[in-house]
Design a protein around this motif. Structure first.
Motif, PDB file in Angstrom:
ATOM      1  N   GLY A   1      -0.769  -3.787 -32.700  1.00 25.06           N
ATOM      2  CA  GLY A   1      -1.964  -3.849 -32.265  1.00 25.06           C
ATOM      3  C   GLY A   1      -2.829  -2.337 -32.064  1.00 25.06           C
ATOM      4  O   GLY A   1      -3.410  -2.304 -31.923  1.00 25.06           O
ATOM      5  N   LYS A   2      -1.517  -1.699 -31.548  1.00 21.07           N
ATOM      6  CA  LYS A   2      -1.818  -0.020 -30.801  1.00 21.07           C
ATOM      7  C   LYS A   2      -2.433   1.093 -32.359  1.00 21.07           C
ATOM      8  O   LYS A   2      -3.594   1.476 -32.961  1.00 21.07           O
ATOM      9  CB  LYS A   2      -0.481   0.704 -31.067  1.00 21.07           C
ATOM     10  CG  LYS A   2       0.075   0.592 -29.793  1.00 21.07           C
ATOM     11  CD  LYS A   2       1.050   0.760 -29.287  1.00 21.07           C
ATOM     12  CE  LYS A   2       1.483   0.786 -28.006  1.00 21.07           C
ATOM     13  NZ  LYS A   2       2.413   1.819 -27.547  1.00 21.07           N
TER      14      LYS A   2
ATOM     15  N   ASN B   1     -24.401   0.582 -30.240  1.00 24.58           N
ATOM     16  CA  ASN B   1     -23.438  -0.564 -30.297  1.00 24.58           C
ATOM     17  C   ASN B   1     -22.339  -0.027 -30.296  1.00 24.58           C
ATOM     18  O   ASN B   1     -20.483  -0.939 -29.758  1.00 24.58           O
ATOM     19  CB  ASN B   1     -24.207  -1.335 -30.972  1.00 24.58           C
ATOM     20  CG  ASN B   1     -23.299  -2.717 -31.481  1.00 24.58           C
ATOM     21  OD1 ASN B   1     -21.958  -3.329 -30.498  1.00 24.58           O
ATOM     22  ND2 ASN B   1     -22.521  -2.984 -32.570  1.00 24.58           N
ATOM     23  N   HIS B   2     -22.356   1.035 -31.045  1.00 22.48           N
ATOM     24  CA  HIS B   2     -20.939   1.127 -31.798  1.00 22.48           C
ATOM     25  C   HIS B   2     -19.858   2.326 -30.440  1.00 22.48           C
ATOM     26  O   HIS B   2     -18.525   2.169 -30.447  1.00 22.48           O
ATOM     27  CB  HIS B   2     -20.453   2.013 -32.735  1.00 22.48           C
ATOM     28  CG  HIS B   2     -21.703   1.756 -34.033  1.00 22.48           C
ATOM     29  ND1 HIS B   2     -20.617  -0.345 -34.552  1.00 22.48           N
ATOM     30  CD2 HIS B   2     -22.240   1.596 -35.008  1.00 22.48           C
ATOM     31  CE1 HIS B   2     -21.774   0.227 -35.475  1.00 22.48           C
ATOM     32  NE2 HIS B   2     -22.561   0.300 -35.883  1.00 22.48           N
ATOM     33  N   LEU B   3     -20.764   2.772 -29.665  1.00 27.88           N
ATOM     34  CA  LEU B   3     -20.250   3.415 -29.143  1.00 27.88           C
ATOM     35  C   LEU B   3     -19.331   2.366 -28.118  1.00 27.88           C
ATOM     36  O   LEU B   3     -18.278   2.844 -26.944  1.00 27.88           O
ATOM     37  CB  LEU B   3     -21.321   3.994 -28.124  1.00 27.88           C
ATOM     38  CG  LEU B   3     -20.800   4.329 -26.542  1.00 27.88           C
ATOM     39  CD1 LEU B   3     -19.640   6.179 -26.795  1.00 27.88           C
ATOM     40  CD2 LEU B   3     -22.114   5.856 -25.887  1.00 27.88           C
ATOM     41  N   THR B   4     -19.452   1.175 -27.522  1.00 27.08           N
ATOM     42  CA  THR B   4     -19.720   0.178 -26.686  1.00 27.08           C
ATOM     43  C   THR B   4     -18.031  -0.133 -28.086  1.00 27.08           C
ATOM     44  O   THR B   4     -16.564  -0.720 -27.442  1.00 27.08           O
ATOM     45  CB  THR B   4     -20.001  -1.010 -26.806  1.00 27.08           C
ATOM     46  OG1 THR B   4     -21.179  -0.934 -25.687  1.00 27.08           O
ATOM     47  CG2 THR B   4     -19.969  -2.094 -26.213  1.00 27.08           C
ATOM     48  N   ASP B   5     -18.418  -0.699 -29.069  1.00 22.99           N
ATOM     49  CA  ASP B   5     -17.103  -0.420 -29.400  1.00 22.99           C
ATOM     50  C   ASP B   5     -15.412   0.228 -29.684  1.00 22.99           C
ATOM     51  O   ASP B   5     -14.851   0.029 -29.680  1.00 22.99           O
ATOM     52  CB  ASP B   5     -17.390  -0.497 -31.311  1.00 22.99           C
ATOM     53  CG  ASP B   5     -18.212  -1.536 -31.745  1.00 22.99           C
ATOM     54  OD1 ASP B   5     -18.658  -2.819 -30.925  1.00 22.99           O
ATOM     55  OD2 ASP B   5     -19.347  -1.580 -33.198  1.00 22.99           O
TER      56      ASP B   5
ATOM     57  N   VAL C   1      -9.661  -0.217 -24.805  1.00 23.08           N
ATOM     58  CA  VAL C   1      -9.217  -1.356 -24.405  1.00 23.08           C
ATOM     59  C   VAL C   1      -8.389  -1.961 -24.646  1.00 23.08           C
ATOM     60  O   VAL C   1      -7.045  -2.227 -24.407  1.00 23.08           O
ATOM     61  CB  VAL C   1     -10.530  -2.123 -23.293  1.00 23.08           C
ATOM     62  CG1 VAL C   1      -9.389  -4.098 -22.834  1.00 23.08           C
ATOM     63  CG2 VAL C   1     -11.362  -1.651 -22.861  1.00 23.08           C
ATOM     64  N   ILE C   2      -8.485  -2.187 -26.167  1.00 22.76           N
ATOM     65  CA  ILE C   2      -6.980  -2.772 -26.821  1.00 22.76           C
ATOM     66  C   ILE C   2      -6.194  -2.104 -26.581  1.00 22.76           C
ATOM     67  O   ILE C   2      -4.868  -3.096 -26.706  1.00 22.76           O
ATOM     68  CB  ILE C   2      -7.595  -3.007 -28.351  1.00 22.76           C
ATOM     69  CG1 ILE C   2      -8.872  -4.173 -28.371  1.00 22.76           C
ATOM     70  CG2 ILE C   2      -7.047  -3.452 -29.137  1.00 22.76           C
ATOM     71  CD1 ILE C   2      -9.551  -4.231 -29.916  1.00 22.76           C
ATOM     72  N   LEU C   3      -6.311  -0.563 -26.951  1.00 24.40           N
ATOM     73  CA  LEU C   3      -4.610   0.102 -27.350  1.00 24.40           C
ATOM     74  C   LEU C   3      -4.464   0.130 -26.021  1.00 24.40           C
ATOM     75  O   LEU C   3      -2.902   0.031 -25.270  1.00 24.40           O
ATOM     76  CB  LEU C   3      -5.494   1.349 -27.449  1.00 24.40           C
ATOM     77  CG  LEU C   3      -4.808   2.937 -27.079  1.00 24.40           C
ATOM     78  CD1 LEU C   3      -3.375   3.051 -28.398  1.00 24.40           C
ATOM     79  CD2 LEU C   3      -5.403   4.085 -27.413  1.00 24.40           C
ATOM     80  N   TYR C   4      -4.919  -0.291 -24.410  1.00 25.26           N
ATOM     81  CA  TYR C   4      -4.164  -0.140 -23.530  1.00 25.26           C
ATOM     82  C   TYR C   4      -3.563  -0.744 -23.507  1.00 25.26           C
ATOM     83  O   TYR C   4      -2.266  -1.314 -22.749  1.00 25.26           O
ATOM     84  CB  TYR C   4      -5.572   0.250 -22.341  1.00 25.26           C
ATOM     85  CG  TYR C   4      -5.393   0.309 -21.123  1.00 25.26           C
ATOM     86  CD1 TYR C   4      -4.191   1.557 -20.565  1.00 25.26           C
ATOM     87  CD2 TYR C   4      -5.434  -0.893 -20.105  1.00 25.26           C
ATOM     88  CE1 TYR C   4      -3.353   1.559 -19.264  1.00 25.26           C
ATOM     89  CE2 TYR C   4      -4.904  -1.088 -18.176  1.00 25.26           C
ATOM     90  CZ  TYR C   4      -3.424   0.162 -18.132  1.00 25.26           C
ATOM     91  OH  TYR C   4      -3.640  -0.334 -16.995  1.00 25.26           O
ATOM     92  N   SER C   5      -3.951  -1.996 -24.013  1.00 25.89           N
ATOM     93  CA  SER C   5      -3.505  -3.915 -23.138  1.00 25.89           C
ATOM     94  C   SER C   5      -2.717  -3.637 -24.410  1.00 25.89           C
ATOM     95  O   SER C   5      -1.049  -3.904 -23.412  1.00 25.89           O
ATOM     96  CB  SER C   5      -4.433  -4.802 -23.739  1.00 25.89           C
ATOM     97  OG  SER C   5      -4.933  -4.906 -24.873  1.00 25.89           O
TER      98      SER C   5
ATOM     99  N   ALA D   1      -9.794 -10.353 -24.423  1.00 29.34           N
ATOM    100  CA  ALA D   1     -10.167 -11.142 -24.642  1.00 29.34           C
ATOM    101  C   ALA D   1     -11.714 -10.563 -24.433  1.00 29.34           C
ATOM    102  O   ALA D   1     -13.100 -11.029 -24.553  1.00 29.34           O
ATOM    103  CB  ALA D   1      -9.820 -11.918 -25.005  1.00 29.34           C
ATOM    104  N   VAL D   2     -11.548 -11.441 -22.533  1.00 32.06           N
ATOM    105  CA  VAL D   2     -12.860 -11.931 -21.607  1.00 32.06           C
ATOM    106  C   VAL D   2     -13.392 -10.363 -21.774  1.00 32.06           C
ATOM    107  O   VAL D   2     -14.392 -10.328 -22.112  1.00 32.06           O
ATOM    108  CB  VAL D   2     -12.368 -12.687 -20.880  1.00 32.06           C
ATOM    109  CG1 VAL D   2     -12.673 -11.691 -18.798  1.00 32.06           C
ATOM    110  CG2 VAL D   2     -11.598 -13.059 -20.253  1.00 32.06           C
ATOM    111  N   VAL D   3     -12.871  -9.338 -21.814  1.00 27.96           N
ATOM    112  CA  VAL D   3     -13.404  -7.717 -21.568  1.00 27.96           C
ATOM    113  C   VAL D   3     -14.285  -7.437 -22.536  1.00 27.96           C
ATOM    114  O   VAL D   3     -15.558  -6.995 -22.227  1.00 27.96           O
ATOM    115  CB  VAL D   3     -12.448  -6.725 -21.217  1.00 27.96           C
ATOM    116  CG1 VAL D   3     -12.835  -4.923 -20.928  1.00 27.96           C
ATOM    117  CG2 VAL D   3     -11.653  -7.123 -19.824  1.00 27.96           C
ATOM    118  N   VAL D   4     -13.311  -7.384 -23.914  1.00 28.54           N
ATOM    119  CA  VAL D   4     -13.595  -7.263 -25.295  1.00 28.54           C
ATOM    120  C   VAL D   4     -15.239  -7.989 -24.965  1.00 28.54           C
ATOM    121  O   VAL D   4     -16.348  -7.475 -25.518  1.00 28.54           O
ATOM    122  CB  VAL D   4     -13.456  -7.853 -26.170  1.00 28.54           C
ATOM    123  CG1 VAL D   4     -13.966  -7.140 -27.764  1.00 28.54           C
ATOM    124  CG2 VAL D   4     -12.376  -7.043 -26.463  1.00 28.54           C
ATOM    125  N   SER D   5     -15.516  -9.595 -25.099  1.00 22.33           N
ATOM    126  CA  SER D   5     -16.900 -10.489 -25.045  1.00 22.33           C
ATOM    127  C   SER D   5     -17.756  -9.471 -23.870  1.00 22.33           C
ATOM    128  O   SER D   5     -19.229  -9.910 -24.658  1.00 22.33           O
ATOM    129  CB  SER D   5     -15.597 -12.130 -24.962  1.00 22.33           C
ATOM    130  OG  SER D   5     -15.029 -12.112 -25.684  1.00 22.33           O
TER     131      SER D   5
END
Length: 189
Positions: free
Chosen positions: A20-21, A56-60, A66-70, A94-98
């Motif tokens: 995941g990291k 949009n890519h700034l959001t990415d 967030v993925i790294l932290y999770s 998954a909720v945060v990403v969406s």
């Protein structure tokens, strides 16, 4: 040949977190390059569409963070407050990403609509080619994310893969719009 290194058994929480990291770090790097590249390109040709796409890519980048932290959180061992471990952090992710993806989509649509009456783009076919190169980076990020998601059975990373893939459709559409303004200037709007 696999895109992924062999870290061991993906059912081991530490191995799962490592994959995941890895996906998060690859996402941070790829999205960072695409964001900066499209931002500079959009500013140089005065294209609201390209600038909106870069945002949009700034959001990415935020999604990758967030993925790294999770995955750092989910890899923590069980404790008194979390006797079953911290694995649910990924579901929250998954909720945060969406939510982040939907919010950015609304912002890009709003900016695009507001700039329809004032087209001022000064692009060339090299702008289109640059957009296609950035799109290829996003295709790679999507394939990589889907590979990791399949390896560790992660819905959050699968959502990130779909996000990268949807970004490719947006980027191709923007590139097509820029190509039309270059090849047929009367369609600049």
């Amino acid at each position: 040949m696999s895109l992924l290194p062999d870290y061991g058994d993906p059912s081991d929480p530490q191995v799962r977190a490592r994959y995941g990291k890895l996906e998060a770090f690859v996402g941070l790097g790829g999205n960072g390059v695409v964001f900066v590249g499209k931002l500079l390109l959009g500013l140089s040709v005065a294209s609201m569409a390209i600038l909106g796409d870069s945002l949009n890519h700034l959001t990415d980048i935020a999604v990758s963070a967030v993925i790294l932290y999770s995955f750092y959180v989910s890899a923590r061992p069980a404790d008194e407050e979390h006797p079953y471990g911290h694995g649910r952090a990924e579901s929250i992710l998954a909720v945060v990403v969406s939510s982040l993806v939907i919010s950015m989509g609304v912002l890009v649509i709003r900016e695009a609509v507001s700039s329809i009456g004032n087209p001022s783009i000064d692009a060339s076919l090299s702008t289109v080619y640059a957009m296609l190169v950035f799109t290829a980076v996003k295709v790679f990020l999507a394939v990589f994310a889907f590979s990791v998601a399949g390896k560790i059975d992660s819905e959050a990373i699968k959502a990130d893969g779909w996000n990268h893939l949807s970004d490719t459709f947006i980027s191709v559409t923007v590139a097509a719009g820029v190509a039309i303004t270059v090849l047929i200037p009367e369609y600049r709007i």
